[in-house]
Scaffold this motif. Structure first.
Motif, PDB file in Angstrom:
ATOM      1  N   ASP A  15       0.907  -1.339  -0.332  1.00  0.00           N
ATOM      2  CA  ASP A  15      -0.094   0.297   0.131  1.00  0.00           C
ATOM      3  C   ASP A  15       1.054   1.278   0.235  1.00  0.00           C
ATOM      4  OD1 ASP A  15      -2.213   1.800   0.221  1.00  0.00           O
ATOM      5  OD2 ASP A  15      -2.648   0.843   2.430  1.00  0.00           O
ATOM      6  N   THR A  17       0.240   4.244  -0.316  1.00  0.00           N
ATOM      7  CA  THR A  17      -0.305   5.462   1.116  1.00  0.00           C
ATOM      8  C   THR A  17       0.043   5.494   2.056  1.00  0.00           C
ATOM      9  OG1 THR A  17      -2.461   4.135   1.487  1.00  0.00           O
ATOM     10  CG2 THR A  17      -2.228   6.081  -0.773  1.00  0.00           C
ATOM     11  N   VAL A  29      -3.326  12.438  -4.136  1.00  0.00           N
ATOM     12  CA  VAL A  29      -4.754  12.384  -4.680  1.00  0.00           C
ATOM     13  C   VAL A  29      -5.859  12.378  -3.736  1.00  0.00           C
ATOM     14  CG1 VAL A  29      -5.948  10.221  -5.391  1.00  0.00           C
ATOM     15  CG2 VAL A  29      -3.355  10.543  -6.191  1.00  0.00           C
ATOM     16  N   ILE A  30      -6.367  13.126  -4.437  1.00  0.00           N
ATOM     17  CA  ILE A  30      -7.602  13.255  -3.620  1.00  0.00           C
ATOM     18  C   ILE A  30      -9.059  12.888  -3.990  1.00  0.00           C
ATOM     19  CG2 ILE A  30      -8.624  15.296  -1.954  1.00  0.00           C
ATOM     20  CD1 ILE A  30      -6.465  16.895  -1.992  1.00  0.00           C
ATOM     21  N   GLU A  31     -10.048  11.402  -3.346  1.00  0.00           N
ATOM     22  CA  GLU A  31     -10.833  11.155  -3.214  1.00  0.00           C
ATOM     23  C   GLU A  31     -11.827  12.189  -3.950  1.00  0.00           C
ATOM     24  OE1 GLU A  31     -12.508   7.612  -2.064  1.00  0.00           O
ATOM     25  OE2 GLU A  31     -10.133   7.226  -1.135  1.00  0.00           O
ATOM     26  N   GLY A  32     -12.215  12.203  -5.308  1.00  0.00           N
ATOM     27  CA  GLY A  32     -13.284  12.806  -5.392  1.00  0.00           C
ATOM     28  C   GLY A  32     -13.477  14.247  -5.949  1.00  0.00           C
ATOM     29  N   THR A  34     -10.890  16.248  -8.693  1.00  0.00           N
ATOM     30  CA  THR A  34     -10.115  16.128  -9.812  1.00  0.00           C
ATOM     31  C   THR A  34      -9.680  17.677 -10.435  1.00  0.00           C
ATOM     32  OG1 THR A  34     -12.248  16.692 -11.226  1.00  0.00           O
ATOM     33  CG2 THR A  34     -11.041  14.158 -10.611  1.00  0.00           C
TER      34      THR A  34
END
Length: 115
Positions: A15, A17, A29-32, A34
């Motif tokens: 992993d 991260t 990288v941030i989920e949701g 762009t």
């Protein structure tokens, strides 16, 4: 006698991260989310020229502050206390002018219609 429990080791190498190492060459990288694509990288000189054209009074005020401070310190070193006091008052005036120019620039940018 109490039973001793052994901690279970998780494989963190699979992993990325959890490794603790940051890759500073790429943004996080941030989920949701762009980020919008960058059309052009703006260098320091290009940004300085653009900001100076948007609000020319800020660099003028900064330059005036630096000049008054420098001349006031030179006068103080030479023993001209009256001239030194006048230059320190001029420096305060120039700093006030710069702060006013900053506030004016922020207000005009906020009131400018979005494109």
């Amino acid at each position: 006698m109490a039973a001793a429990s052994t901690p279970v080791a998780h494989d963190q190498s699979s992993d990325p991260t959890r490794t603790g190492a940051f890759d500073l060459s790429r943004p996080p990288v941030i989920e949701g989310f762009t980020p919008p694509p960058r059309s052009k990288e703006e260098g320091f000189n290009d940004k300085f020229i653009r900001k100076t054209k948007e609000n020319p009074f800020v660099p003028i005020g900064c330059f005036g502050t630096a000049c008054a401070l420098t001349y006031g310190l030179i006068a103080f070193r030479r023993g001209k206390t009256r001239q030194s006091q006048m230059m320190m008052r001029a420096r305060i005036f120039a700093q006030g002018f710069t702060v006013f120019a900053l506030l004016f620039g922020v207000a005009s940018t906020a009131l400018k219609p979005k494109q």
